[in-house]
Design an enzyme around this catalytic site. Structure first.
Site, PDB file in Angstrom:
ATOM      1  N   CYS A   2     -12.049 -13.158   6.493  1.00 12.52           N
ATOM      2  CA  CYS A   2     -11.682 -14.248   7.471  1.00 12.52           C
ATOM      3  C   CYS A   2     -11.852 -15.345   6.957  1.00 12.52           C
ATOM      4  CB  CYS A   2     -11.890 -14.263   9.412  1.00 12.52           C
ATOM      5  SG  CYS A   2     -12.239 -12.867   9.946  1.00 12.52           S
ATOM      6  N   ARG A  27      -7.399 -15.634   1.430  1.00  9.74           N
ATOM      7  CA  ARG A  27      -8.532 -14.070   0.964  1.00  9.74           C
ATOM      8  C   ARG A  27      -7.909 -13.847   2.768  1.00  9.74           C
ATOM      9  NH1 ARG A  27     -13.919 -16.200   1.405  1.00  9.74           N
ATOM     10  NH2 ARG A  27     -14.257 -15.341   3.697  1.00  9.74           N
ATOM     11  N   TRP A  75      -8.533 -11.736   9.919  1.00 10.10           N
ATOM     12  CA  TRP A  75      -8.065 -10.919   9.754  1.00 10.10           C
ATOM     13  C   TRP A  75      -8.771  -9.293  10.728  1.00 10.10           C
ATOM     14  CZ3 TRP A  75      -5.490  -8.699   4.783  1.00 10.10           C
ATOM     15  CH2 TRP A  75      -5.517  -7.982   5.083  1.00 10.10           C
ATOM     16  N   ASN A  99     -16.462 -15.340  11.425  1.00 11.03           N
ATOM     17  CA  ASN A  99     -16.154 -13.942  10.365  1.00 11.03           C
ATOM     18  C   ASN A  99     -17.392 -13.323   9.860  1.00 11.03           C
ATOM     19  OD1 ASN A  99     -14.164 -15.990   9.689  1.00 11.03           O
ATOM     20  ND2 ASN A  99     -15.996 -15.856   7.471  1.00 11.03           N
ATOM     21  N   GLY A 100     -16.719 -11.688   9.949  1.00 12.65           N
ATOM     22  CA  GLY A 100     -17.351 -10.191  10.314  1.00 12.65           C
ATOM     23  C   GLY A 100     -17.984  -9.370  11.421  1.00 12.65           C
ATOM     24  N   GLU A 479      -8.002   7.856 -11.433  1.00 16.75           N
ATOM     25  CA  GLU A 479      -8.089   6.245 -11.138  1.00 16.75           C
ATOM     26  C   GLU A 479      -8.800   5.606 -12.200  1.00 16.75           C
ATOM     27  OE1 GLU A 479      -7.041   4.659  -8.910  1.00 16.75           O
ATOM     28  OE2 GLU A 479      -8.026   3.153  -8.896  1.00 16.75           O
ATOM     29  N   LYS A 483      -5.649   3.031 -13.977  1.00 15.03           N
ATOM     30  CA  LYS A 483      -6.788   1.172 -13.533  1.00 15.03           C
ATOM     31  C   LYS A 483      -6.165   0.797 -15.224  1.00 15.03           C
ATOM     32  CE  LYS A 483      -6.505   0.624 -10.749  1.00 15.03           C
ATOM     33  NZ  LYS A 483      -6.365   0.821  -9.352  1.00 15.03           N
ATOM     34  N   GLU A 486      -2.787   0.296 -15.938  1.00 14.32           N
ATOM     35  CA  GLU A 486      -1.984  -0.809 -15.871  1.00 14.32           C
ATOM     36  C   GLU A 486      -2.312  -2.144 -15.695  1.00 14.32           C
ATOM     37  OE1 GLU A 486      -3.682   0.396 -11.140  1.00 14.32           O
ATOM     38  OE2 GLU A 486      -1.407   0.235 -10.791  1.00 14.32           O
ATOM     39  N   HIS A 502      -6.467  24.269 -22.511  1.00 13.20           N
ATOM     40  CA  HIS A 502      -5.092  24.563 -22.061  1.00 13.20           C
ATOM     41  C   HIS A 502      -3.959  23.596 -22.179  1.00 13.20           C
ATOM     42  CE1 HIS A 502      -7.107  27.798 -20.505  1.00 13.20           C
ATOM     43  NE2 HIS A 502      -8.104  26.915 -19.271  1.00 13.20           N
ATOM     44  N   LYS A 598       2.784  -5.457  -5.807  1.00 15.19           N
ATOM     45  CA  LYS A 598       1.394  -5.412  -4.943  1.00 15.19           C
ATOM     46  C   LYS A 598       2.137  -4.284  -4.276  1.00 15.19           C
ATOM     47  CE  LYS A 598      -3.007  -5.472  -3.923  1.00 15.19           C
ATOM     48  NZ  LYS A 598      -3.219  -4.446  -4.774  1.00 15.19           N
TER      49      LYS A 598
HETATM   50  C1  F6R Z   1      -3.236   0.614  -8.268  1.00 17.68           C
HETATM   51  C2  F6R Z   1      -2.449   0.338  -7.149  1.00 17.68           C
HETATM   52  C3  F6R Z   1      -0.879   1.357  -6.741  1.00 17.68           C
HETATM   53  C4  F6R Z   1      -0.923   1.735  -5.492  1.00 17.68           C
HETATM   54  C5  F6R Z   1       0.033   2.351  -5.146  1.00 17.68           C
HETATM   55  C6  F6R Z   1       0.027   2.662  -2.727  1.00 17.68           C
HETATM   56  O1  F6R Z   1      -3.911   0.187  -8.529  1.00 17.68           O
HETATM   57  O2  F6R Z   1      -2.280  -0.362  -6.608  1.00 17.68           O
HETATM   58  O3  F6R Z   1      -0.667   2.731  -7.355  1.00 17.68           O
HETATM   59  O4  F6R Z   1      -2.486   2.043  -4.524  1.00 17.68           O
HETATM   60  O5  F6R Z   1       1.191   1.519  -5.492  1.00 17.68           O
HETATM   61  O6  F6R Z   1       0.013   1.458  -2.563  1.00 17.68           O
HETATM   62  P1  F6R Z   1      -0.540   1.312  -0.819  1.00 17.68           P
HETATM   63  O7  F6R Z   1      -1.925   2.108  -1.527  1.00 17.68           O
HETATM   64  O8  F6R Z   1      -0.149  -0.283  -0.383  1.00 17.68           O
HETATM   65  O9  F6R Z   1       0.269   2.715  -0.250  1.00 17.68           O
END
Ligand code: F6R
Length: 603
Positions: A2, A27, A75, A99-100, A479, A483, A486, A502, A598
Site C-alpha cells: 500500500c 506500488r 493492496w 500499511n503492512g 528459473e 531470467k 528474458e 544424455h 507483464k
Molecule cells: C517470467 C515471467 C513469466 C510469467 C508468466 C506467467 O519472468 O514473468 O514467465 O511467470 O507469464 O505469469 P503469471 O504468473 O502472471 O500467470
C-alpha cells in the site's frame, strides 16, 4: 504494497493527498481513500479501483486553511478490495490508515468485540482505531492512548492516525514498512511511504527506523522508541522523481530483488503460530477427501510449481503432478474430484492458466489459486485463494513474485502434511525454523552483488548457458535460465544435472557457460561429478556453492545452511543478480525486455 501520505499545514489538502497517492501508484493498489481534519470536523472519502475514481468523488471538496490530511492506497491482504475495506477506517472520533499486516489483529478484535465494539470492515487495520479509542475511553490522554495502542500491535506497520481529541496532531508509527517524515521551509509536515510524493513539497526528510513512533504538529515533532525520546535526523531531499520511485535503484527489477526480504516476511506474517501453519483461507477444505495435487501454471509460476512438487511429495506425502497450462488445456486430461487443482499466477490474468482453472472447475474439482493480485480473474474463479503478498511487480522479469510463490507453497505443503498427520512435531519445528529464516536468507549481500557485477563482464558472449541443478535446484536452474534469456537475449537452458550426459553435453566447449548450483545439503557429490564431466569437455564453469570447487573457472561462495530451502533461496538471489548485471552490461532495457508483456492475457 500500500501507499501512505499525510499533511499538516494551511495549503489545500486534497491536492497534496491525491497527487501524492498518484506518485505512489507504481506500488500497486486496488482502492484508495483520504480523510481531512479541519475546524474539528473530519471529512472522509473512499473509492475502489483507480485514483481517478477518488479524484472524481472529491472534486467538490476543498480544504484551505490550517488542518490535517491523511491518504492511502490499499493492496488487499485481509478482505476483498471493496470500499468498506479501503482506508481510512474510523471509530467514533478518530481515523486511521495503515500499511503492512497486524499479526495479532484477531486476538485484539475478539477482545474489542466482547467489549461491544462493532467492526465495519474485514481488515486487520480497523483494530488500531478502536483500540486507540478504547484507551481514551478508560481515561488515557490521546498521546498515551496511541503509545499503548502501538505497544499492543505485533507485525508490520506504517500508521497515521488523526483524532478530534487532538485536532492539530498526526500520530505516526513505523515497523518493518517504510514511512518518511518531510518538512518544508514554511514548517509544514508531510508523511509518505517513499520520497516521490514529497518532491517539490518538502525540503528535508527523515527516514523513520523500525520501532519509532510519535506525533507531529505544525512546528513540533516528537519521536520515540521504546518509550525513550529520539533525536530528529532530517536530511536534504533529492528532487529526482523517477529515481525516487525506484528508491535509488537503477531498475525496478533490481529494487524488487532487494525487496524480497520484506515481501517474504509479509508472505509469512500471521501464517505461523506455535509450531503450526495457520491458513485461515483454507479452513473449509476437507483434506481427508483429497489424495493428490495437480498444479498448472506458466513461465516463472510453472517453475514455482515444479519446486513445490518436491515439497508436496516429501512433506505432505501426497502425490503431485505439474503441468504447463497451455499443454494441459488440449491434452484431454483425466481429472479426478479427489485431486486438489492448484493454479499459480502472479497477475491472476494469464489466459492459459485461467482456462485450465475453468476446466478443473467444470470437472467439479476443488480449486485453489496461489496469486498475487486479489480480485483478479483467477482469484474470482477459484474456490479458494492464498495471496502471495509480493506487492506490485513492475519488472517484466519476475523475481519477488517467484520468491513469495515458493514460500506460500512451502507453507501449504506443511499445512497439508499436518492436516494429513504426515509431519512429526520435530520435522515441523525444523521446517518452521527454516521458513522464518528465509527473509534473512534472501536479503541481498552487497559484497556478493558487487562480485557478480564484476564477474558479469566475462559472460556477455559465448554460444549459450546451461544452468544445472538437481532436485529442487533443477526448477531453480530452469528459473535462472529463464531470467537470463528474458533480459539478456542470450540463449540459456535449465537442465537437471544428471541429464546432461544424455545429449546436451555434446554442446560443451569453452564457449558454453555452465552455471552450476551446488548446494551442500542435497546431492553435493552427485552434482560435483556432473560438473566434472562438463569441465572435462572444457565448458566454462561458474560454480555457486558454499564449498570452493577447484575446477570451476569462477566461483560464488554461498553461506553454509542446514536446510536445502535456505540454499535454494540464497542461490535464487544470485541467479537473479547475475541475469540483471549481464543485461545491464549489454545495455538492455531490464524492466521492459523486447517482445515480452507483464500480463499475458492471450493464448
Ligand atoms: C517470467 C515471467 C513469466 C510469467 C508468466 C506467467 O519472468 O514473468 O514467465 O511467470 O507469464 O505469469 P503469471 O504468473 O502472471 O500467470
Amino acid at each position: 504494497m500500500c501507499g501512505i501520505v499525510g499533511y499538516i499545514g494551511s495549503k489545500e489538502k486534497r491536492g497534496f493527498l491525491i497527487n501524492g497517492l498518484k506518485e505512489l501508484e507504481y506500488r500497486g493498489y486496488d482502492s484508495a481513500g483520504i480523510a481531512v481534519l479541519k475546524d474539528n470536523e473530519i471529512s472522509s472519502f473512499k473509492a475502489t479501483g483507480k485514483l481517478t475514481n477518488l479524484d472524481a468523488k472529491t472534486a467538490d471538496f476543498s480544504s484551505e486553511g490550517f488542518g490535517l490530511g491523511i491518504g492511502h492506497t490499499r493492496w488487499a491482504t485481509h478482505g476483498k478490495p471493496t470500499e468498506i475495506n479501503a482506508h481510512p477506517h474510523w471509530g467514533e472520533f478518530s481515523y486511521v490508515i495503515h500499511n503492512g499486516i497486524i499479526e495479532n489483529y484477531k486476538e485484539i478484535k475478539d477482545t474489542l468485540v466482547s467489549d461491544g465494539v462493532t467492526f465495519l470492515s474485514q481488515t486487520d487495520t480497523e483494530v488500531i482505531v478502536h483500540l486507540f479509542e478504547k484507551f481514551i475511553k478508560i481515561g488515557e490522554n490521546a498521546f498515551s492512548a496511541f503509545e499503548k495502542t502501538i505497544a499492543s500491535l505485533h507485525g508490520a506497520y506504517a500508521i497515521l492516525l488523526i483524532s478530534k481529541k487532538e485536532p492539530d496532531v498526526i500520530f505516526f508509527a513505523k515497523n518493518a514498512v517504510p514511512l518518511i517524515v518531510g518538512r518544508s521551509a514554511e514548517n509544514e509536515i508531510f508523511f509518505s511511504s517513499s520520497d516521490a510524493p514529497l518532491i517539490g513539497w518538502a525540503k528535508e526528510v527523515m527516514y523513520l527506523e523500525d520501532g519509532q513512533y510519535g506525533w507531529a504538529k505544525c512546528k513540533e515533532l516528537s519521536l520515540f522508541k521504546s518509550l525513550k525520546t529520539q533525536a530528529l535526523n532530517f536530511k536534504a531531499l533529492s528532487q529526482d522523481k523517477i529515481l525516487a520511485q525506484k528508491d535509488g535503484f537503477r531498475f525496478f527489477m533490481e529494487k524488487e530483488i532487494y525487496e524480497q526480504s520484506i515481501v517474504v516476511g509479509e508472505t509469512l506474517m500471521g501464517r505461523i503460530k506455535d509450531n503450526s501453519i495457520v491458513l485461515d483461507e483454507l479452513k473449509d477444505i476437507c483434506f481427508e477427501d483429497i489424495d493428490a495435487i495437480k498444479i498448472c501454471a506458466c513461465g516463472t509460476s510453472y517453475h514455482a510449481a515444479l519446486s513445490a512438487s518436491y515439497m508436496f511429495e516429501r512433506l505432505s506425502k501426497i502425490r503431485c503432478s505439474v503441468e504447463i497450462a497451455s499443454e494441459f488445456r488440449y491434452k484431454q486430461p483425466l481429472l479426478d474430484t479427489k485431486t486438489l487443482f492448484i493454479v499459480i499466477s502472479q497477475s491472476g490474468e494469464t489466459a492459459d492458466t485461467l482456462e485450465a482453472l475453468k476446466m478443473a472447475k467444470n470437472a467439479n474439482m476443488k480449486t485453489l489459486a496461489i496469486c498475487n493480485v486479489d480480485n483478479s480473474s483467477i482469484v474470482r474463479t477459484a474456490d479458494f485463494t492464498l495471496l502471495t503478498r509480493a506487492g506490485i511487480e513492475k519488472g517484466v522479469a519476475s523475481t519477488k513474485a517467484f520468491a513469495t510463490q515458493v514460500v506460500t507453497l512451502w507453507l501449504l505443503a506443511l499445512f497439508i502434511g499436518d492436516k494429513k498427520q504426515n509431519i512429526s512435531q520435530e520435522l515441523m519445528r525444523l521446517e518452521i525454523d527454516a521458513l522464518l529464516h528465509t527473509p534473512l536468507v534472501v536479503k541481498v549481500n552487497e559484497i556478493v552483488h558487487e562480485k557478480i557485477r564484476r564477474l558479469s563482464k566475462r559472460y556477455l558472449h559465448g554460444h549459450g548457458f546451461f544452468f544445472i541443478g538437481r532436485d529442487i535446484f533443477f526448477p531453480l536452474a530452469l528459473e535462472g535460465a529463464l531470467k537470463l534469456k528474458e533480459i539478456s537475449y542470450l540463449h540459456a537452458e535449465g537442465y537437471p544435472a544428471g541429464e546432461m550426459k544424455h545429449g546436451p553435453i555434446a554442446l560443451a566447449d569453452s564457449e558454453l557457460f555452465t552455471i552450476a548450483l551446488m548446494p551442500k545439503t542435497l546431492l553435493y557429490d552427485k552434482m560435483k561429478s556432473n560438473v566434472e564431466e562438463l569441465s572435462a569437455r572444457d565448458s566454462t564453469i561458474l560454480a555457486i556453492s558454499p564449498e570452493p570447487f577447484d575446477i570451476a573457472d569462477d566461483f560464488i561462495k554461498t553461506n553454509l545452511h542446514t536446510h536445502p530451502m535456505s540454499e535454494f533461496f540464497e542461490m535464487m538471489v544470485i541467479t537473479q543478480l547475475l541475469a540483471l548485471e549481464i543485461s545491464i552490461r549489454l545495455g538492455n532495457d531490464v524492466d521492459m525486455p523486447r517482445n515480452l508483456a507483464k500480463s499475458v492475457t492471450v493464448e
